[in-house]
Design a protein around this motif. Structure first.
Motif, PDB file in Angstrom:
ATOM      1  N   GLY A   1      25.511  67.664  17.869  1.00  0.00           N
ATOM      2  CA  GLY A   1      25.223  68.448  18.876  1.00  0.00           C
ATOM      3  C   GLY A   1      25.810  69.695  18.899  1.00  0.00           C
ATOM      4  N   ALA A   2      25.740  70.173  20.082  1.00  0.00           N
ATOM      5  CA  ALA A   2      26.271  71.591  20.364  1.00  0.00           C
ATOM      6  C   ALA A   2      27.831  71.907  20.216  1.00  0.00           C
ATOM      7  CB  ALA A   2      25.693  72.267  21.482  1.00  0.00           C
ATOM      8  N   PHE A   3      28.359  70.787  20.254  1.00  0.00           N
ATOM      9  CA  PHE A   3      29.942  71.004  20.025  1.00  0.00           C
ATOM     10  C   PHE A   3      30.237  69.966  19.180  1.00  0.00           C
ATOM     11  CE2 PHE A   3      28.722  72.989  24.437  1.00  0.00           C
ATOM     12  CZ  PHE A   3      29.560  74.042  24.404  1.00  0.00           C
ATOM     13  N   VAL A   4      31.476  70.241  18.389  1.00  0.00           N
ATOM     14  CA  VAL A   4      31.974  69.493  17.362  1.00  0.00           C
ATOM     15  C   VAL A   4      33.427  69.064  18.024  1.00  0.00           C
ATOM     16  CG1 VAL A   4      33.096  69.578  15.010  1.00  0.00           C
ATOM     17  CG2 VAL A   4      31.179  70.897  15.680  1.00  0.00           C
ATOM     18  N   LEU A   5      33.274  67.537  18.076  1.00  0.00           N
ATOM     19  CA  LEU A   5      34.465  66.817  18.440  1.00  0.00           C
ATOM     20  C   LEU A   5      35.717  67.116  17.423  1.00  0.00           C
ATOM     21  CD1 LEU A   5      35.880  65.056  20.317  1.00  0.00           C
ATOM     22  CD2 LEU A   5      34.954  63.340  19.301  1.00  0.00           C
ATOM     23  N   LYS A   6      36.515  68.032  17.608  1.00  0.00           N
ATOM     24  CA  LYS A   6      37.470  67.961  16.596  1.00  0.00           C
ATOM     25  C   LYS A   6      38.708  67.207  16.687  1.00  0.00           C
ATOM     26  CE  LYS A   6      37.354  71.117  14.677  1.00  0.00           C
ATOM     27  NZ  LYS A   6      36.889  71.485  13.086  1.00  0.00           N
ATOM     28  N   LYS A   7      39.008  66.804  17.661  1.00  0.00           N
ATOM     29  CA  LYS A   7      40.660  66.149  17.945  1.00  0.00           C
ATOM     30  C   LYS A   7      40.408  65.065  19.364  1.00  0.00           C
ATOM     31  CE  LYS A   7      45.590  66.837  18.118  1.00  0.00           C
ATOM     32  NZ  LYS A   7      46.524  67.870  18.229  1.00  0.00           N
ATOM     33  N   VAL A   8      40.930  63.914  19.201  1.00  0.00           N
ATOM     34  CA  VAL A   8      41.076  63.087  20.535  1.00  0.00           C
ATOM     35  C   VAL A   8      42.576  62.637  20.530  1.00  0.00           C
ATOM     36  CG1 VAL A   8      40.330  60.987  21.453  1.00  0.00           C
ATOM     37  CG2 VAL A   8      38.695  62.200  19.956  1.00  0.00           C
ATOM     38  N   ASN A   9      43.130  62.682  21.497  1.00  0.00           N
ATOM     39  CA  ASN A   9      44.598  62.366  21.760  1.00  0.00           C
ATOM     40  C   ASN A   9      44.647  61.044  22.651  1.00  0.00           C
ATOM     41  OD1 ASN A   9      45.855  64.702  20.455  1.00  0.00           O
ATOM     42  ND2 ASN A   9      45.175  65.954  22.121  1.00  0.00           N
ATOM     43  N   GLY A  10      44.370  60.071  22.182  1.00  0.00           N
ATOM     44  CA  GLY A  10      44.394  58.855  22.975  1.00  0.00           C
ATOM     45  C   GLY A  10      43.674  58.756  23.845  1.00  0.00           C
ATOM     46  N   THR A  11      44.151  58.398  25.097  1.00  0.00           N
ATOM     47  CA  THR A  11      43.386  58.252  26.332  1.00  0.00           C
ATOM     48  C   THR A  11      43.900  59.239  27.276  1.00  0.00           C
ATOM     49  OG1 THR A  11      45.158  57.013  27.263  1.00  0.00           O
ATOM     50  CG2 THR A  11      43.255  55.678  26.400  1.00  0.00           C
ATOM     51  N   SER A  12      44.437  60.577  26.564  1.00  0.00           N
ATOM     52  CA  SER A  12      44.750  61.726  27.464  1.00  0.00           C
ATOM     53  C   SER A  12      43.929  62.908  27.562  1.00  0.00           C
ATOM     54  CB  SER A  12      46.333  62.054  27.028  1.00  0.00           C
ATOM     55  OG  SER A  12      46.515  62.517  25.717  1.00  0.00           O
ATOM     56  N   SER A  13      43.572  63.198  26.164  1.00  0.00           N
ATOM     57  CA  SER A  13      42.851  64.375  26.001  1.00  0.00           C
ATOM     58  C   SER A  13      41.713  64.510  24.758  1.00  0.00           C
ATOM     59  CB  SER A  13      43.569  65.712  25.916  1.00  0.00           C
ATOM     60  OG  SER A  13      44.604  65.488  24.960  1.00  0.00           O
ATOM     61  N   ALA A  14      40.798  65.474  24.642  1.00  0.00           N
ATOM     62  CA  ALA A  14      40.216  65.579  23.655  1.00  0.00           C
ATOM     63  C   ALA A  14      39.612  67.107  23.715  1.00  0.00           C
ATOM     64  CB  ALA A  14      38.728  64.791  23.737  1.00  0.00           C
ATOM     65  N   ALA A  15      39.373  67.426  22.365  1.00  0.00           N
ATOM     66  CA  ALA A  15      38.984  68.861  22.172  1.00  0.00           C
ATOM     67  C   ALA A  15      37.849  69.150  21.339  1.00  0.00           C
ATOM     68  CB  ALA A  15      40.125  69.869  21.530  1.00  0.00           C
ATOM     69  N   LEU A  16      36.815  70.201  21.650  1.00  0.00           N
ATOM     70  CA  LEU A  16      35.568  70.210  21.208  1.00  0.00           C
ATOM     71  C   LEU A  16      35.494  71.885  20.769  1.00  0.00           C
ATOM     72  CD1 LEU A  16      35.133  67.876  23.591  1.00  0.00           C
ATOM     73  CD2 LEU A  16      33.078  67.698  21.982  1.00  0.00           C
ATOM     74  N   ASP A  17      34.936  72.120  19.664  1.00  0.00           N
ATOM     75  CA  ASP A  17      34.515  73.700  19.298  1.00  0.00           C
ATOM     76  C   ASP A  17      33.168  73.798  19.244  1.00  0.00           C
ATOM     77  OD1 ASP A  17      37.280  74.137  19.239  1.00  0.00           O
ATOM     78  OD2 ASP A  17      37.567  74.331  17.085  1.00  0.00           O
ATOM     79  N   ARG A  18      32.791  74.992  19.739  1.00  0.00           N
ATOM     80  CA  ARG A  18      31.294  75.284  19.359  1.00  0.00           C
ATOM     81  C   ARG A  18      30.819  74.878  17.899  1.00  0.00           C
ATOM     82  NH1 ARG A  18      30.207  80.562  21.643  1.00  0.00           N
ATOM     83  NH2 ARG A  18      31.636  81.546  19.941  1.00  0.00           N
ATOM     84  N   ASN A  19      29.489  74.258  17.935  1.00  0.00           N
ATOM     85  CA  ASN A  19      29.001  74.152  16.468  1.00  0.00           C
ATOM     86  C   ASN A  19      28.111  75.180  16.259  1.00  0.00           C
ATOM     87  OD1 ASN A  19      27.328  73.211  14.497  1.00  0.00           O
ATOM     88  ND2 ASN A  19      26.216  71.674  15.509  1.00  0.00           N
ATOM     89  N   GLU A  20      28.490  76.039  15.249  1.00  0.00           N
ATOM     90  CA  GLU A  20      28.025  77.498  14.899  1.00  0.00           C
ATOM     91  C   GLU A  20      26.400  77.286  14.451  1.00  0.00           C
ATOM     92  OE1 GLU A  20      28.822  80.184  16.287  1.00  0.00           O
ATOM     93  OE2 GLU A  20      30.814  79.877  17.008  1.00  0.00           O
ATOM     94  N   ASN A  21      26.310  76.136  13.832  1.00  0.00           N
ATOM     95  CA  ASN A  21      25.132  75.885  13.222  1.00  0.00           C
ATOM     96  C   ASN A  21      24.092  74.649  13.841  1.00  0.00           C
ATOM     97  OD1 ASN A  21      25.704  77.285  10.776  1.00  0.00           O
ATOM     98  ND2 ASN A  21      27.235  75.499  10.377  1.00  0.00           N
ATOM     99  N   TYR A  22      24.219  74.772  15.214  1.00  0.00           N
ATOM    100  CA  TYR A  22      23.429  73.874  15.849  1.00  0.00           C
ATOM    101  C   TYR A  22      21.927  74.046  15.986  1.00  0.00           C
ATOM    102  CZ  TYR A  22      21.761  70.886  19.760  1.00  0.00           C
ATOM    103  OH  TYR A  22      21.223  69.966  20.688  1.00  0.00           O
ATOM    104  N   TRP A  23      21.161  73.210  15.715  1.00  0.00           N
ATOM    105  CA  TRP A  23      19.783  73.379  15.451  1.00  0.00           C
ATOM    106  C   TRP A  23      18.995  73.681  16.895  1.00  0.00           C
ATOM    107  CZ3 TRP A  23      16.504  70.338  18.704  1.00  0.00           C
ATOM    108  CH2 TRP A  23      17.026  69.199  19.216  1.00  0.00           C
ATOM    109  N   GLY A  24      19.700  73.111  17.773  1.00  0.00           N
ATOM    110  CA  GLY A  24      19.109  73.727  19.100  1.00  0.00           C
ATOM    111  C   GLY A  24      19.558  75.169  19.741  1.00  0.00           C
ATOM    112  N   GLY A  25      20.258  75.954  18.863  1.00  0.00           N
ATOM    113  CA  GLY A  25      20.723  77.194  19.276  1.00  0.00           C
ATOM    114  C   GLY A  25      22.235  77.163  19.575  1.00  0.00           C
ATOM    115  N   ARG A  26      22.669  78.607  19.651  1.00  0.00           N
ATOM    116  CA  ARG A  26      24.163  78.634  20.023  1.00  0.00           C
ATOM    117  C   ARG A  26      24.441  78.404  21.277  1.00  0.00           C
ATOM    118  NH1 ARG A  26      28.046  83.059  20.483  1.00  0.00           N
ATOM    119  NH2 ARG A  26      29.780  82.863  19.213  1.00  0.00           N
TER     120      ARG A  26
END
Length: 500
Positions: free
Chosen positions: A192-217
């Motif tokens: 997808g459009a965002f890359v799941l980079k990190k998951v901190n258990g049940t507290s948080s998650a971080a995603l970065d933009r996928n620069e190569n997304y087939w559906g556009g930036r």
């Protein structure tokens, strides 16, 4: 915060401030620009439920992956629930029980590997063999094979909803790396459009933009997610500027927010009174009709839901756009005098508004001449009794469009003679015939017409009295642009969403 029968509708502002400090201080990184373009910021999202299964797509956590636009499926659904292309460019029915899907060219996973038909076979086969299976495959036996860029899905029996089933986030297509351990790990494995980079258990998650997304930036640089189960704290985070998007603002907190900061999205969920047609008072159709005429759904919408719901005209509500084409009830019985007959209504505490709904219904039915007793427990402790027909009536908040985006499955489950969730204990030949026709009809206008005919047949029995359609309240900061307002709760942050 959940409400009970004696809980006030709103907390003082000081309580909200304290809750916000306790739950959210330091939770989000500043939504600062990454320097690449004006307005190119990260989006801070406060979500209601933490992951329950490590964000495995084979669980309900899959809907988080979908809402963050990180994991994708072969097919998506339009507003009517009809399938449209996603990771599959096209498809066709190749036999009574088989469908061929052409895999989209030029798609890469977040780990840099290319999407192939073999990847699709792996993901769908893992899902079909999982224990337990994703609920979209409950009762469905399928096999998946590939040849070139084509994936063939074959079911044990004819199934006109195969494309819709493949739209379920629980059937997301992930890279091979996701399946190397005992559990499915979606980190860095989506398309997808965002890359799941990190998951901190049940507290948080971080995603970065996928620069190569087939559906556009994507317009946003990334997403910072915090899981905040307390509804008061989520609402306070929006007011204080600690979050950009807040999902599922409780009704009791919505009035404390600026009206232009919240959006009410009709949900495919109906608050319904199910009447026991096999034992007790409501075996008599005229007394079921008496219960229907005694109810005042508008008072429930205005009182319990503070106007943030819609009075029901049928089982299906405004989240299903074509439901407005219904014929409505055409042949229900006339109401009789209850003459003080005693009924027991059951419901549960897990959904905060239901005990209040039950108390209001008790008053309305007693005013009409019934004698009413309430039995309210946690859902886990009352479901078996409800399914066994031990109550005269039962109040449910019921999802009417399940993972396939189609209401026929819900109707069959709840109202067919052999339905697995037939709380009304209904056995009606006309209803069974209408449901059989609806489930066998191919998707599109003909199926929608058959589903509405089945709805009419059900309403004519008064086995279920739809009262109101719920809404989900979403909060957006003033500088948020184009967050998704999705009745099915599959989308939230998309390629077009950003913070100014």
């Amino acid at each position: 915060m959940e409400k009970s029968l004696h809980t006030p509708k709103a907390l003082p502002v000081i309580s909200l401030t304290v809750a916000s400090a306790l739950f959210l201080t330091g939770c989000f990184a500043p939504g600062a620009p990454d320097g690449s373009a004006p307005g190119d910021k990260r989006i801070r999202v406060a979500m209601m439920q933490p992951p329950r299964s490590g964000l495995s797509p084979l669980s309900d956590d899959a809907f988080k992956l979908s809402r963050w636009s990180t994991a994708e499926t072969l097919v998506t659904l339009d507003a009517n629930g009809d399938p449209k292309p996603a990771l599959a460019e096209k498809w066709r029915k190749t036999g009574e029980k088989s469908w061929a899907f052409t895999v989209r060219d030029g798609v890469t996973f977040h780990d840099g590997t290319e999407l192939t038909a073999e990847d699709v076979v792996r993901s769908l086969t893992k899902a079909s063999r999982a224990a337990p299976k994703p609920r979209i495959l409950d009762g469905v036996d399928l096999t998946v094979t590939s040849r070139g860029d084509t994936v063939t899905v074959t079911t044990a029996v004819a199934d006109p909803l195969v494309p819709q089933r493949l739209s379920s986030p629980q059937l997301s297509i992930l890279a091979a790396k996701a399946y190397r351990g005992r559990t499915v790990n979606p980190v860095g494995a989506g398309t997808g459009a965002f890359v799941l980079k990190k998951v901190n258990g049940t507290s948080s998650a971080a995603l970065d933009r996928n620069e190569n997304y087939w559906g556009g930036r994507a317009r946003a640089a990334g997403i910072d997610v915090r899981f905040v189960p307390d509804g008061t704290a989520r609402a306070a985070a929006l007011r204080s500027g600690e979050a950009d998007i807040v999902e599922s603002v409780p009704v009791s907190q919505a009035s404390l927010l600026d009206e232009d900061r919240i959006t009410e999205v009709p949900m495919p969920r109906t608050n319904t009174l199910y009447l026991n047609t096999r034992r007790g008072v409501f075996t008599d159709p005229s007394l079921r009709a008496a219960a229907r005429t005694a109810l005042d759904p508008k008072s429930l919408v205005d009182g319990v839901y503070e106007g943030r719901a819609d009075v029901a005209e049928g089982l299906l509500g405004p989240a299903v756009p074509w439901a407005k084409e219904r014929a409505g009830r055409t042949g229900a019985a006339k109401a009789a005098d209850p003459k003080g007959k005693a009924v027991v209504i059951g419901t549960f505490t897990d959904r905060a508004e239901l005990p209040e709904v039950a108390a209001a219904l008790q008053q309305q039915l007693q005013k009409a001449g019934f004698t009413v007793k309430l039995e309210i427990r946690e859902y886990a402790n009352i479901e078996s009794d409800a399914l066994a027909g031990k109550f005269d009536a039962f109040i449910l908040s019921r999802a009417t469009v399940l993972d396939s985006g189609d209401p026929a499955a819900y109707m069959y489950s709840d109202f067919a003679s052999d339905g697995s969730f037939n709380v009304s204990q209904l056995r009606d030949k006309k209803v069974d015939e209408a449901l059989k026709k609806a489930t066998a009809t191919a998707s599109g206008p003909a199926r929608r017409k058959a589903v509405l005919a089945a709805e009419t047949a059900i309403l004519n029995t008064d086995a279920a009295i739809p009262m109101l359609h719920e809404r989900v309240v979403q909060g957006d900061a003033a500088n948020v642009v184009d967050s998704a307002k999705d009745p099915r709760e599959r989308l939230l942050v998309t390629v077009d969403t950003y913070v100014k």
